[in-house]
Motif scaffolding. Structure first.
Motif, PDB file in Angstrom:
ATOM      1  N   SER A 123      12.768  15.051 -17.846  1.00  0.00           N
ATOM      2  CA  SER A 123      11.665  14.243 -18.355  1.00  0.00           C
ATOM      3  C   SER A 123      10.509  14.253 -17.355  1.00  0.00           C
ATOM      4  CB  SER A 123      12.119  12.802 -18.595  1.00  0.00           C
ATOM      5  OG  SER A 123      12.389  12.167 -17.348  1.00  0.00           O
ATOM      6  N   TRP A 124       9.346  13.785 -17.820  1.00  0.00           N
ATOM      7  CA  TRP A 124       8.195  13.744 -16.922  1.00  0.00           C
ATOM      8  C   TRP A 124       8.455  12.811 -15.743  1.00  0.00           C
ATOM      9  CZ3 TRP A 124       4.219  16.964 -16.658  1.00  0.00           C
ATOM     10  CH2 TRP A 124       3.180  16.638 -15.788  1.00  0.00           C
ATOM     11  N   TYR A 167       6.856  23.687 -14.281  1.00  0.00           N
ATOM     12  CA  TYR A 167       7.463  22.801 -15.276  1.00  0.00           C
ATOM     13  C   TYR A 167       6.764  23.003 -16.607  1.00  0.00           C
ATOM     14  CZ  TYR A 167       8.723  18.448 -17.683  1.00  0.00           C
ATOM     15  OH  TYR A 167       9.174  17.532 -18.599  1.00  0.00           O
ATOM     16  N   SER A 168       7.563  23.113 -17.667  1.00  0.00           N
ATOM     17  CA  SER A 168       6.987  23.274 -18.999  1.00  0.00           C
ATOM     18  C   SER A 168       7.914  22.671 -20.039  1.00  0.00           C
ATOM     19  CB  SER A 168       6.738  24.762 -19.302  1.00  0.00           C
ATOM     20  OG  SER A 168       6.157  24.923 -20.583  1.00  0.00           O
ATOM     21  N   ASN A 169       7.458  21.598 -20.658  1.00  0.00           N
ATOM     22  CA  ASN A 169       8.180  20.994 -21.779  1.00  0.00           C
ATOM     23  C   ASN A 169       9.665  20.784 -21.507  1.00  0.00           C
ATOM     24  OD1 ASN A 169       5.853  20.914 -23.518  1.00  0.00           O
ATOM     25  ND2 ASN A 169       6.078  23.119 -23.788  1.00  0.00           N
ATOM     26  N   GLY A 170       9.975  20.194 -20.354  1.00  0.00           N
ATOM     27  CA  GLY A 170      11.356  19.848 -20.048  1.00  0.00           C
ATOM     28  C   GLY A 170      12.104  20.846 -19.197  1.00  0.00           C
ATOM     29  N   LYS A 201      -0.886  19.411 -12.493  1.00  0.00           N
ATOM     30  CA  LYS A 201      -0.050  18.859 -13.567  1.00  0.00           C
ATOM     31  C   LYS A 201      -0.867  18.074 -14.574  1.00  0.00           C
ATOM     32  CE  LYS A 201       1.269  14.992 -10.566  1.00  0.00           C
ATOM     33  NZ  LYS A 201       2.393  14.261  -9.933  1.00  0.00           N
ATOM     34  N   GLU A 249       0.306  15.422 -17.639  1.00  0.00           N
ATOM     35  CA  GLU A 249       1.415  14.765 -18.346  1.00  0.00           C
ATOM     36  C   GLU A 249       1.284  14.919 -19.853  1.00  0.00           C
ATOM     37  OE1 GLU A 249       3.633  10.398 -18.667  1.00  0.00           O
ATOM     38  OE2 GLU A 249       1.830  10.638 -17.428  1.00  0.00           O
ATOM     39  N   ARG A 250       0.073  14.798 -20.368  1.00  0.00           N
ATOM     40  CA  ARG A 250      -0.130  14.911 -21.816  1.00  0.00           C
ATOM     41  C   ARG A 250       0.316  16.274 -22.324  1.00  0.00           C
ATOM     42  NH1 ARG A 250      -4.328  16.956 -24.453  1.00  0.00           N
ATOM     43  NH2 ARG A 250      -5.605  16.984 -22.556  1.00  0.00           N
ATOM     44  N   ARG A 284       2.475  18.128 -20.732  1.00  0.00           N
ATOM     45  CA  ARG A 284       3.838  18.341 -20.224  1.00  0.00           C
ATOM     46  C   ARG A 284       3.955  19.681 -19.493  1.00  0.00           C
ATOM     47  NH1 ARG A 284       7.964  15.431 -21.518  1.00  0.00           N
ATOM     48  NH2 ARG A 284       9.416  17.178 -21.793  1.00  0.00           N
ATOM     49  N   GLN A 285       2.981  19.917 -18.605  1.00  0.00           N
ATOM     50  CA  GLN A 285       2.932  21.147 -17.829  1.00  0.00           C
ATOM     51  C   GLN A 285       2.653  20.819 -16.361  1.00  0.00           C
ATOM     52  OE1 GLN A 285       3.367  24.320 -19.198  1.00  0.00           O
ATOM     53  NE2 GLN A 285       3.739  23.306 -21.162  1.00  0.00           N
ATOM     54  N   ASN A 315       1.989  28.544 -18.223  1.00  0.00           N
ATOM     55  CA  ASN A 315       1.645  27.286 -17.555  1.00  0.00           C
ATOM     56  C   ASN A 315       0.157  27.238 -17.229  1.00  0.00           C
ATOM     57  OD1 ASN A 315       4.605  27.842 -16.815  1.00  0.00           O
ATOM     58  ND2 ASN A 315       4.373  25.700 -16.264  1.00  0.00           N
TER      59      ASN A 315
END
Length: 213
Positions: A22-23, A43-46, A88, A90-91, A93-94, A140
């Protein structure tokens, strides 16, 4: 039984892939890893990848970064270097950590900042990846909107420009118009390994002064 992050060992030149992160877990992992670390993350979508580069990777990163700094200084261009800071959003998710990055056109927007939040800050104008021990995460960077991405491999430098959400290979850099960046990097990075870094940097500076001033 849950493993603590400090129990996990990733050797230089290797990667570890974690899923369903998760974020908030990402933020916790970044905080636990700290600022002073050899590991890089994407990091990408989990999906979280943790990579530890080899020594030769770090050496090339410093050399290419120094060449860019010398070039910007000789051109008298204002810039803010941000190294491998975590980029990064958050919106989206990257998150990704380039080997080095520069704010050039947008340098005024990040003066005095120690951390970058792409929810509110513009992306770097230039990100650089050294692709010796890991694969550049083009997706990414594209999602985060990095307009120019350099990838340096053993075969040499490649420049990619973001167009309509995809990276397109380019023979030139918009940040350094009318300068043969690919040829220069491909000449002076290997020079550092043959005649030494200090002499190669002096040669590069001399070439720039003779040809640009």
């Amino acid at each position: 039984m849950l493993l603590e992050l400090q129990q996990i060992i990733v050797h230089p030149g290797q990667q570890m892939l974690l899923k369903d992160i998760s974020w908030q877990q990402l933020e916790n992992i970044l905080e636990e890893m700290g600022e002073r670390r050899a590991a890089r993350i994407s990091y990408s979508n989990g999906w979280l990848e943790i990579m530890v580069p080899l020594a030769e990777h770090e050496k090339d990163k410093e050399i290419v970064g120094d060449l860019v700094k010398i070039l910007l200084a000789i051109l008298d261009v204002d810039f803010e270097p941000f190294g491998s800071t975590t980029l990064k959003n958050e919106r989206m998710r990257q998150a990704v950590e380039p080997d080095t990055s520069f704010y050039i056109q947008n340098q005024g927007a990040v003066i005095g900042k120690n951390r970058i939040d792409l929810n509110i800050d513009p992306p770097p104008d230039l990100a650089i990846e050294i692709d010796i021990t890991s694969r550049t995460r083009f997706d990414n960077y594209a999602i985060l909107g990095i307009p120019e991405l350099w990838r340096y491999q053993k075969q040499g430098l490649e420049i990619f420009l973001l167009q309509d959400g995809q990276y397109v290979k380019s023979p030139f850099s918009p940040n350094f118009p009318n300068i043969p960046i690919v040829e220069l990097v491909n000449e002076y990075v290997p020079q550092c390994l043959t005649i030494g870094r200090s002499q190669a940097m002096r040669n590069f500076r001399s070439w720039m002064q003779e040809n640009l001033q």
